[in-house]
Design a protein around this motif. Structure first.
Motif, mmCIF file in Angstrom:
data_model
loop_
_atom_site.group_PDB
_atom_site.id
_atom_site.type_symbol
_atom_site.label_atom_id
_atom_site.label_comp_id
_atom_site.label_asym_id
_atom_site.label_seq_id
_atom_site.Cartn_x
_atom_site.Cartn_y
_atom_site.Cartn_z
ATOM 1 N N ALA A 6 0.827 -1.209 0.000
ATOM 2 C CA ALA A 6 0.000 0.000 0.000
ATOM 3 C C ALA A 6 0.856 1.251 0.000
ATOM 4 C CB ALA A 6 -0.928 -0.009 1.211
ATOM 5 N N THR A 7 1.982 1.216 0.742
ATOM 6 C CA THR A 7 2.891 2.374 0.764
ATOM 7 C C THR A 7 3.508 2.600 -0.602
ATOM 8 O OG1 THR A 7 3.405 1.851 3.081
ATOM 9 C CG2 THR A 7 4.867 3.392 1.967
ATOM 10 N N GLU A 8 3.924 1.523 -1.262
ATOM 11 C CA GLU A 8 4.509 1.636 -2.600
ATOM 12 C C GLU A 8 3.485 2.176 -3.592
ATOM 13 O OE1 GLU A 8 7.810 -1.983 -2.406
ATOM 14 O OE2 GLU A 8 5.774 -2.394 -3.093
ATOM 15 N N GLU A 9 2.233 1.734 -3.496
ATOM 16 C CA GLU A 9 1.184 2.224 -4.394
ATOM 17 C C GLU A 9 0.926 3.711 -4.164
ATOM 18 O OE1 GLU A 9 -2.240 -0.193 -3.866
ATOM 19 O OE2 GLU A 9 -1.271 -2.021 -4.606
ATOM 20 N N THR A 10 0.968 4.135 -2.906
ATOM 21 C CA THR A 10 0.771 5.554 -2.593
ATOM 22 C C THR A 10 1.895 6.400 -3.188
ATOM 23 O OG1 THR A 10 -0.243 4.882 -0.502
ATOM 24 C CG2 THR A 10 0.322 7.202 -0.738
ATOM 25 N N ILE A 11 3.135 5.929 -3.023
ATOM 26 C CA ILE A 11 4.286 6.640 -3.598
ATOM 27 C C ILE A 11 4.135 6.740 -5.108
ATOM 28 C CG2 ILE A 11 6.765 6.441 -4.076
ATOM 29 C CD1 ILE A 11 7.121 5.328 -1.260
ATOM 30 N N GLU A 12 3.799 5.627 -5.750
ATOM 31 C CA GLU A 12 3.671 5.616 -7.208
ATOM 32 C C GLU A 12 2.590 6.579 -7.675
ATOM 33 O OE1 GLU A 12 2.715 2.444 -10.832
ATOM 34 O OE2 GLU A 12 3.029 1.717 -8.787
ATOM 35 N N SER A 13 1.484 6.638 -6.924
ATOM 36 C CA SER A 13 0.389 7.527 -7.296
ATOM 37 C C SER A 13 0.797 8.997 -7.211
ATOM 38 C CB SER A 13 -0.815 7.260 -6.393
ATOM 39 O OG SER A 13 -1.851 8.180 -6.652
ATOM 40 N N ILE A 14 1.387 9.383 -6.074
ATOM 41 C CA ILE A 14 1.763 10.787 -5.875
ATOM 42 C C ILE A 14 2.891 11.183 -6.830
ATOM 43 C CG2 ILE A 14 2.766 12.431 -4.235
ATOM 44 C CD1 ILE A 14 1.210 11.026 -2.030
ATOM 45 N N GLU A 15 3.910 10.320 -6.965
ATOM 46 C CA GLU A 15 5.009 10.637 -7.872
ATOM 47 C C GLU A 15 4.522 10.706 -9.317
ATOM 48 O OE1 GLU A 15 8.923 8.944 -5.513
ATOM 49 O OE2 GLU A 15 8.079 7.753 -7.153
ATOM 50 N N GLY A 16 3.590 9.838 -9.685
ATOM 51 C CA GLY A 16 3.057 9.870 -11.046
ATOM 52 C C GLY A 16 2.372 11.187 -11.348
ATOM 53 N N GLU A 17 1.605 11.704 -10.373
ATOM 54 C CA GLU A 17 0.947 13.003 -10.542
ATOM 55 C C GLU A 17 1.984 14.103 -10.751
ATOM 56 O OE1 GLU A 17 -2.171 13.889 -10.660
ATOM 57 O OE2 GLU A 17 -3.395 12.311 -9.751
ATOM 58 N N PHE A 18 3.018 14.114 -9.908
ATOM 59 C CA PHE A 18 4.038 15.157 -10.014
ATOM 60 C C PHE A 18 4.815 15.035 -11.330
ATOM 61 C CE2 PHE A 18 3.563 16.068 -5.465
ATOM 62 C CZ PHE A 18 3.755 17.436 -5.453
ATOM 63 N N ARG A 19 5.126 13.797 -11.758
ATOM 64 C CA ARG A 19 5.855 13.629 -13.022
ATOM 65 C C ARG A 19 5.047 14.157 -14.197
ATOM 66 N NH1 ARG A 19 7.727 8.664 -10.790
ATOM 67 N NH2 ARG A 19 5.952 7.576 -11.702
ATOM 68 N N ALA A 20 3.748 13.829 -14.226
ATOM 69 C CA ALA A 20 2.895 14.283 -15.322
ATOM 70 C C ALA A 20 2.821 15.800 -15.359
ATOM 71 C CB ALA A 20 1.496 13.682 -15.173
ATOM 72 N N ASP A 21 2.670 16.411 -14.188
ATOM 73 C CA ASP A 21 2.581 17.872 -14.144
ATOM 74 C C ASP A 21 3.907 18.523 -14.518
ATOM 75 O OD1 ASP A 21 -0.140 18.568 -13.278
ATOM 76 O OD2 ASP A 21 0.340 17.353 -11.555
ATOM 77 N N ARG A 22 5.026 17.914 -14.069
ATOM 78 C CA ARG A 22 6.321 18.496 -14.409
ATOM 79 C C ARG A 22 6.576 18.401 -15.908
ATOM 80 N NH1 ARG A 22 11.735 17.169 -11.072
ATOM 81 N NH2 ARG A 22 10.611 18.409 -9.555
ATOM 82 N N ASN A 23 6.174 17.308 -16.548
ATOM 83 C CA ASN A 23 6.338 17.187 -17.996
ATOM 84 C C ASN A 23 5.562 18.282 -18.730
ATOM 85 O OD1 ASN A 23 8.066 15.007 -17.972
ATOM 86 N ND2 ASN A 23 6.437 13.490 -18.098
ATOM 87 N N MET A 24 4.333 18.555 -18.264
ATOM 88 C CA MET A 24 3.544 19.613 -18.895
ATOM 89 C C MET A 24 4.188 20.976 -18.670
ATOM 90 S SD MET A 24 1.076 20.562 -20.761
ATOM 91 C CE MET A 24 -0.038 19.167 -20.897
#
Length: 427
Positions: A6-24
């Motif tokens: 669950a901790t790994e899934e939470t990290i992946e979710s939050i980091e994925g959001e930040f990566r997508a926004d940083r790419n934009m």
């Protein structure tokens, strides 16, 4: 273990959001950097409006060298005392610690900064703003039926950046946890602040509740994710598991021999089928991200003649919304077939929902670019469109650099396509 997963899934979710926004943010910053428009011009404001504000990033703006903030709504602000251009410039592209909101008293924000450069000089920073509350709302944890506490701690300062228990802005050293067991050779606070991974059991002195902790380092800045669950909730979820385990032990003796005989009858063909399901994308039949990451891991250095071709589908979102997901699936299968027929099944990967990567060997750049354009035309003739990017490897360049260059060229192609049709850029 469920808590770690669950901790790994939470990290992946939050980091994925930040990566997508940083790419934009990078795309928009590159567009502004390549133009000669004043940062206060209507055209630059139009570029800012390309950004699709979502549940994580609530606003974007430009910080100029005199600490002024240019905003989409035209109501510019003086950020002196909160944002300092020179100190931000020294750090370059980064995600900030908690900083005061420029308008709301008592509110603290996290900001993702991307430089705007002209003539090889950083003249301003494009940044996106979010709050810890926005991040928690964007990812509503369902760990242990919502009884878990999710926290993100900045290791360099020990400050809680995100915290479901209302400790945002407080320091880890001010939180008393009486640890009875820990999986690493250190105390809990030092382990978190040094970026270690592990588990612990401890009593929160402020509440008297015994909790199970999982702590893992994040790839964003110097952040550490900590997820804690009360002991009662851990054991409450284990009770049904215990009953199921007893039932399993009861029937295991009966089925063991049958299962053993079944295993003996598994042929090499069935093993290949298992491997195929693990490594092949079910929709398109291409190699999936598992195989792509395996390839990248085992070819860290590029070789002469290796080319990376990056494809991203344009318009999938609109087709799914207007014609349905079946039409979107047919689009992806058509595009996958065109790429595979040109570059070969063993060299082609579907690495995301609408992203494909292909590799080609022993060809010069002009030849590979013609191959790429041939695929692009085949897809266009079928009524679809893709953005493409190409980069060539050399013996002294890591594969990750080659892939990144191909991806950046693809994003530029995507931007030009949406600009040509007069629409905002989407996935």
């Amino acid at each position: 273990m469920k808590l770690k997963s669950a901790t790994e899934e939470t990290i992946e979710s939050i980091e994925g959001e930040f990566r997508a926004d940083r790419n934009m943010l990078r795309i928009i910053a590159n567009i502004i950097s390549s133009s000669d428009e004043s940062l206060h011009s209507l055209k630059v404001n139009m570029y800012l409006n390309m950004y699709d504000v979502n549940s994580l990033i609530s606003d974007i703006a430009i910080l100029t060298s005199d600490n002024k903030v240019i905003r989409i709504n035209g109501m510019d602000l003086d950020a002196t005392g909160v944002l300092d251009f020179e100190s931000i410039k020294a750090r370059g592209e980064h995600i900030s610690t908690l900083l005061k909101d420029l308008e709301r008293e008592g509110v603290y924000d996290l900001r993702s900064f991307v430089p705007i450069r002209r003539n090889d000089e950083t003249i301003a920073f494009l940044y996106g703003t979010t709050t810890p509350e926005d991040i928690m709302n964007a990812w509503a944890p369902e760990i242990y039926d919502g009884h878990a506490t999710v926290s993100v701690i900045e290791r360099s300062s020990g400050v809680f950046l995100i915290d479901a228990a209302g400790r945002v802005g407080k320091n880890l050293n001010d939180v008393e946890i009486n640890v009875s067991e820990i999986s690493v050779d250190d105390n809990l606070k030092n382990s978190i602040l040094s970026g270690r991974s592990g588990y612990a059991i401890g009593k929160d002195a402020s509440t008297g509740i015994i909790k199970y902790y999982c702590f893992l380092p994040m790839n964003l800045a110097d952040w550490e994710m900590v997820v804690s669950v009360p002991e009662d909730d851990v054991y409450a979820q284990m009770q049904p598991l215990s009953r199921a385990l007893n039932y399993y032990l009861l029937v295991a003796a009966v089925i063991f021999i049958a299962y053993f005989l079944f295993i003996l009858k598994i042929t090499s063909g069935s093993l290949e089928g298992i491997e195929r399901r693990a490594n092949v994308d079910a929709l398109t039949g291409l190699q999936n991200r598992n195989r792509y990451e395996y390839f990248c891991e085992h070819l860290q250095q590029g070789t002469d003649g290796l080319a990376c071709i990056y494809f991203d589908v344009n318009g999938l979102h609109d087709i799914n919304n207007n014609l349905g997901h079946l039409a979107g699936d047919n689009m992806l299968k058509t595009i996958a077939k065109a790429i595979c027929e040109e570059f070969g099944e063993s060299n082609t990967y579907r690495i995301g929902g609408d992203e494909f990567v292909a590799f080609r060997y022993d060809r010069n750049e002009d030849m590979v670019r013609k191959d790429m354009e041939k695929v692009e035309k085949t897809i266009s003739d079928a009524g679809y469109h893709v953005a493409c990017g190409l980069s060539m490897a050399t013996p002294d360049r890591k594969l990750a650099v080659v892939i990144k260059e191909a991806e950046e060229e693809m994003y530029e192609s995507k931007r030009k396509y949406y600009e040509s049709i007069g629409k905002e850029m989407r996935g």
